[in-house]
Design a protein around this motif. Structure first.
Motif: not given
Length: 83
Positions: A10-39
């Motif tokens: 991942l250190a050799r490919a920083p663009v890939l590392a950043i995209s992985v982190v951003v994708t995981l962050a967006l997924g967690v934020a989306t699921l947290t928001t959806a759970f909050g609305v449903v709850h």
């Protein structure tokens, strides 16, 4: 050992590392928001007493030549009808 190899790749490919982190962050934020609305909308008890006594009033109409219609009534319209 595997963890260090993964970090090095991942250190050799920083663009890939950043995209992985951003994708995981967006997924967690989306699921947290959806759970909050449903709850808040479905699972939590309404914030007033005797919530189990709530009822929805409908007026069923069947005009000639048209399909049956269902109209929701407000409490104000119910009060006018009662008077």
């Amino acid at each position: 050992m595997l963890f260090t190899v993964t970090l090095r790749s991942l250190a050799r490919a920083p663009v890939l590392a950043i995209s992985v982190v951003v994708t995981l962050a967006l997924g967690v934020a989306t699921l947290t928001t959806a759970f909050g609305v449903v709850h808040a909308g479905l699972w939590r008890q309404p914030p007033f007493p005797d919530a189990s006594r709530i009822a929805m009033l409908f007026l069923h109409r069947n005009p000639r030549g048209e399909p049956p219609q269902q109209e929701r009534w407000s409490f104000g319209r119910f009060e006018l009808l009662r008077k």
